[in-house]
Design a protein around this motif. Structure first.
Motif, PDB file in Angstrom:
ATOM      1  N   VAL A  64       0.792  -1.227  -0.046  1.00  0.00           N
ATOM      2  CA  VAL A  64      -0.131  -0.023   0.050  1.00  0.00           C
ATOM      3  C   VAL A  64       0.908   1.241  -0.039  1.00  0.00           C
ATOM      4  O   VAL A  64       1.511   1.393   1.077  1.00  0.00           O
ATOM      5  N   MET A  65       0.937   1.932  -1.092  1.00  0.00           N
ATOM      6  CA  MET A  65       1.980   2.785  -1.229  1.00  0.00           C
ATOM      7  C   MET A  65       1.687   4.321  -1.051  1.00  0.00           C
ATOM      8  O   MET A  65       2.627   5.149  -0.570  1.00  0.00           O
ATOM      9  N   HIS A  66       0.590   4.494  -1.008  1.00  0.00           N
ATOM     10  CA  HIS A  66       0.132   6.114  -0.885  1.00  0.00           C
ATOM     11  C   HIS A  66      -1.128   6.272  -0.186  1.00  0.00           C
ATOM     12  O   HIS A  66      -2.124   6.894  -0.720  1.00  0.00           O
ATOM     13  N   PRO A  67      -1.458   5.604   1.119  1.00  0.00           N
ATOM     14  CA  PRO A  67      -2.763   5.729   1.555  1.00  0.00           C
ATOM     15  C   PRO A  67      -3.182   7.046   1.892  1.00  0.00           C
ATOM     16  O   PRO A  67      -2.394   7.755   2.331  1.00  0.00           O
ATOM     17  N   PRO A  68      -4.312   7.577   1.690  1.00  0.00           N
ATOM     18  CA  PRO A  68      -4.808   9.112   1.969  1.00  0.00           C
ATOM     19  C   PRO A  68      -4.725   9.206   3.548  1.00  0.00           C
ATOM     20  O   PRO A  68      -5.648   9.335   4.060  1.00  0.00           O
ATOM     21  N   CYS A  69      -3.592   9.339   4.110  1.00  0.00           N
ATOM     22  CA  CYS A  69      -3.625   9.301   5.481  1.00  0.00           C
ATOM     23  C   CYS A  69      -2.824  10.681   6.153  1.00  0.00           C
ATOM     24  O   CYS A  69      -2.128  10.499   6.994  1.00  0.00           O
ATOM     25  N   ALA A 120      -8.390   3.986  10.484  1.00  0.00           N
ATOM     26  CA  ALA A 120      -8.951   2.922  10.040  1.00  0.00           C
ATOM     27  C   ALA A 120      -8.499   2.229   8.961  1.00  0.00           C
ATOM     28  O   ALA A 120      -8.422   0.964   8.632  1.00  0.00           O
ATOM     29  N   LEU A 121      -8.320   2.888   7.907  1.00  0.00           N
ATOM     30  CA  LEU A 121      -7.895   2.519   6.502  1.00  0.00           C
ATOM     31  C   LEU A 121      -6.522   1.819   6.583  1.00  0.00           C
ATOM     32  O   LEU A 121      -6.138   0.728   6.238  1.00  0.00           O
ATOM     33  N   PHE A 122      -5.400   2.409   7.284  1.00  0.00           N
ATOM     34  CA  PHE A 122      -4.143   1.841   7.625  1.00  0.00           C
ATOM     35  C   PHE A 122      -4.188   0.686   8.436  1.00  0.00           C
ATOM     36  O   PHE A 122      -3.688  -0.437   8.016  1.00  0.00           O
ATOM     37  N   SER A 123      -5.126   0.535   9.455  1.00  0.00           N
ATOM     38  CA  SER A 123      -5.190  -0.640  10.254  1.00  0.00           C
ATOM     39  C   SER A 123      -5.872  -1.782   9.502  1.00  0.00           C
ATOM     40  O   SER A 123      -5.322  -2.916   9.595  1.00  0.00           O
ATOM     41  N   ASP A 124      -6.873  -1.492   8.645  1.00  0.00           N
ATOM     42  CA  ASP A 124      -7.394  -2.565   7.902  1.00  0.00           C
ATOM     43  C   ASP A 124      -6.240  -3.186   7.050  1.00  0.00           C
ATOM     44  O   ASP A 124      -6.337  -4.341   6.756  1.00  0.00           O
ATOM     45  N   CYS A 125      -5.479  -2.264   6.222  1.00  0.00           N
ATOM     46  CA  CYS A 125      -4.425  -2.833   5.244  1.00  0.00           C
ATOM     47  C   CYS A 125      -3.398  -3.390   6.229  1.00  0.00           C
ATOM     48  O   CYS A 125      -3.025  -4.536   5.705  1.00  0.00           O
ATOM     49  N   TRP A 126      -2.815  -2.903   7.314  1.00  0.00           N
ATOM     50  CA  TRP A 126      -1.733  -3.516   8.056  1.00  0.00           C
ATOM     51  C   TRP A 126      -2.311  -4.942   8.546  1.00  0.00           C
ATOM     52  O   TRP A 126      -1.438  -5.717   8.867  1.00  0.00           O
ATOM     53  N   ASN A 127      -3.608  -4.971   8.825  1.00  0.00           N
ATOM     54  CA  ASN A 127      -3.905  -6.069   9.372  1.00  0.00           C
ATOM     55  C   ASN A 127      -4.577  -7.210   8.567  1.00  0.00           C
ATOM     56  O   ASN A 127      -5.420  -8.213   9.005  1.00  0.00           O
ATOM     57  N   ALA A 128      -4.442  -7.073   7.126  1.00  0.00           N
ATOM     58  CA  ALA A 128      -5.037  -7.797   6.033  1.00  0.00           C
ATOM     59  C   ALA A 128      -4.501  -9.196   6.137  1.00  0.00           C
ATOM     60  O   ALA A 128      -3.382  -9.703   6.788  1.00  0.00           O
ATOM     61  N   PRO A 129      -5.468 -10.041   5.923  1.00  0.00           N
ATOM     62  CA  PRO A 129      -5.292 -11.717   5.634  1.00  0.00           C
ATOM     63  C   PRO A 129      -4.194 -11.745   4.611  1.00  0.00           C
ATOM     64  O   PRO A 129      -4.509 -12.948   3.855  1.00  0.00           O
ATOM     65  N   ILE A 130      -2.834 -11.455   4.520  1.00  0.00           N
ATOM     66  CA  ILE A 130      -1.969 -11.463   3.467  1.00  0.00           C
ATOM     67  C   ILE A 130      -0.548 -11.672   4.134  1.00  0.00           C
ATOM     68  O   ILE A 130      -0.374 -10.775   5.186  1.00  0.00           O
ATOM     69  N   PRO A 131       0.100 -12.724   3.587  1.00  0.00           N
ATOM     70  CA  PRO A 131       1.398 -12.875   4.515  1.00  0.00           C
ATOM     71  C   PRO A 131       2.352 -11.951   4.610  1.00  0.00           C
ATOM     72  O   PRO A 131       3.358 -11.833   5.354  1.00  0.00           O
ATOM     73  N   ARG A 132       2.585 -11.186   3.322  1.00  0.00           N
ATOM     74  CA  ARG A 132       3.536 -10.154   3.092  1.00  0.00           C
ATOM     75  C   ARG A 132       3.162  -8.882   3.114  1.00  0.00           C
ATOM     76  O   ARG A 132       2.330  -8.712   1.850  1.00  0.00           O
TER      77      ARG A 132
END
Length: 243
Positions: A64-69, A120-132
């Motif tokens: 996730v390269m440029h989240p609007p955060c 919330a957006l950052f958390s959802d991406c950071w905790n996504a069910p993806i290994p890397r």
């Protein structure tokens, strides 16, 4: 590393430039990008929509390269105490118009609401069910860190570590991925020189409708390093982290 690793399914979130998507694709990976805006290169491997609607689609790596955060960054923490008089070009025209009509208290509430949305957006991406996972974001202030589930310290990199003559400290929040290793470290110019000013072009960019896009763009040298160093799914995660 295996010279011919099996291809991974890679999702590059919050990117319209296609820089990172193309870097992974060049190594033979099944790479896609997703953003609310269309891809600048017109690629048919770009999804228009909310990244959170695609996190469960069986990806091997998420970048996730440029989240609007913007409200998460240290540089903007002051606006949580005294809101700005106007919004910059990173916001939508509707938000800019509505904000202009608000009083101070409403503007302050708007700033805090944007903080909650970004966290919330950052958390959802950071905790996504993806290994890397890699999530890019500048240095966060404490209010943001407190709202991130499982927050961890990022690796900070500079474009000039990867052959790009530019200053842009970038935080890479990594899970299941090793820190990026510099590939072509340039000699940093002396402060006050014309070369130093040229390297600072991201920070010196004048206001304008495209300023936010240019400031958020990933440098190709950094993208190539990500694809080269993270694009080997045949190596166990614990071995990758130890290298």
């Amino acid at each position: 590393m295996d010279d011919h690793p099996a291809p991974m399914r890679v999702l590059v979130g919050c990117e319209t430039s296609g820089v990172v998507r193309r870097a992974f694709a060049a190594y033979g990976h099944d790479a896609w990008s997703v953003d609310m805006l269309p891809a600048e290169d017109g690629s048919n491997r770009h999804i228009i929509g909310d990244i959170r609607d695609h996190l469960d689609d069986g990806w091997d790596l998420l970048a996730v390269m440029h989240p609007p955060c913007t409200r998460l960054c240290n540089s903007g923490v002051r606006w949580l105490n005294e809101p700005p008089t106007k919004l910059n070009e990173a916001y939508s025209p509707a938000e800019i118009a509505a904000y202009a009509a608000m009083d101070r208290e409403a503007r302050l509430a708007f700033m805090w609401a944007k903080l909650e949305e970004g966290a919330a957006l950052f958390s959802d991406c950071w905790n996504a069910p993806i290994p890397r996972i890699c999530v890019e974001n500048p240095v966060m202030h404490r209010h943001a860190r407190e709202r991130i589930r499982g927050w961890a310290k990022p690796q900070t990199v500079q474009p000039w570590w990867f052959g790009e003559p530019a200053f842009k400290a970038t935080g890479l929040y990594l899970r299941g991925l090793p820190p990026l290793v510099p590939t072509d470290r340039l000699t940093r110019p002396k402060a006050g020189t014309a070369e130093h000013k040229a390297w600072s072009q991201v920070h010196r960019a004048p206001p304008g409708p495209e300023r936010w896009r240019e400031r958020s763009r990933t440098y190709e040298g950094v993208a190539r390093a990500m694809a080269a160093q993270w694009g080997n799914p045949g190596v166990p995660l614990e071995m990758e982290a130890a290298e």
